[in-house]
Enzyme design. Structure first.
Site, PDB file in Angstrom:
ATOM      1  NE  ARG A 149      -3.749   2.404   0.662  1.00  0.00           N
ATOM      2  CZ  ARG A 149      -3.793   3.622  -0.049  1.00  0.00           C
ATOM      3  NH1 ARG A 149      -2.754   3.936  -0.722  1.00  0.00           N
ATOM      4  NH2 ARG A 149      -4.756   4.494   0.419  1.00  0.00           N
TER       5      ARG A 149
ATOM      6  CG  LEU B 213      -6.340  -3.927   6.456  1.00  0.00           C
ATOM      7  CD1 LEU B 213      -6.952  -5.223   6.768  1.00  0.00           C
ATOM      8  CD2 LEU B 213      -5.290  -4.283   5.242  1.00  0.00           C
TER       9      LEU B 213
ATOM     10  N   GLY C  99      -9.912   2.185   5.694  1.00  0.00           N
ATOM     11  CA  GLY C  99     -11.161   1.850   5.202  1.00  0.00           C
ATOM     12  C   GLY C  99     -11.305   0.679   4.443  1.00  0.00           C
TER      13      GLY C  99
ATOM     14  CD  GLU D 168     -12.102 -22.009  23.305  1.00  0.00           C
ATOM     15  OE1 GLU D 168     -11.766 -22.658  24.512  1.00  0.00           O
ATOM     16  OE2 GLU D 168     -12.132 -22.886  22.426  1.00  0.00           O
TER      17      GLU D 168
END
Length: 130
Positions: free
Chosen positions: A15, A85, A87, A110
């Site tokens: 990116r 990450l 948006g 759990e």
């Protein structure tokens, strides 16, 4: 946690923002380094628990500690990965949001964190707070 880390690591290298990969940013590297540290600690905890089980010396409190720690770590990693990450982190194109949603149920089935905390607290204090 490993799937989220792996995906966000590759994403951060590819990116490009302001002509550089976001992995070149200090904030992203700090987050990635912390993810690697927490995953490794959880793996070592699981490995030690397996060794104790094989030796016949594992205690139920140790299982609660591992479940509490590793489930919490995994959901925290998924959320952090989703944040890196940006948006794109809320789309199902990337795995962190799917894992984060799944881990919400894992934290419950759990054994809730509160139950594991009370089990460990009883071990630490010798006093049952259930």
């Amino acid at each position: 946690a490993i799937a989220c880390f792996s995906e966000v690591l590759e994403y951060s290298k590819s990116r490009i923002l302001f002509k550089q990969p976001i992995a070149s940013r200090q904030a992203v590297q700090l987050k990635l380094a912390d993810m690697a540290r927490r995953i490794t600690m959880a793996q070592l905890l699981s490995l030690q628990l397996g060794r104790l089980k094989d030796a016949g010396t594992m205690q139920p409190t140790q299982v609660s500690l591992a479940k509490w720690n590793n489930c919490r770590m995994a959901i925290d990693i998924a959320r952090e990965a989703r944040d890196i990450l940006g948006g794109a982190g809320i789309t199902t194109e990337h795995c962190p949001i799917r894992h984060a949603l799944n881990l919400e149920s894992v934290i419950t089935y759990e054994g809730t964190e509160t139950v594991h905390q009370l089990v460990v607290g009883r071990e630490v204090t010798g006093i049952n707070a259930f």
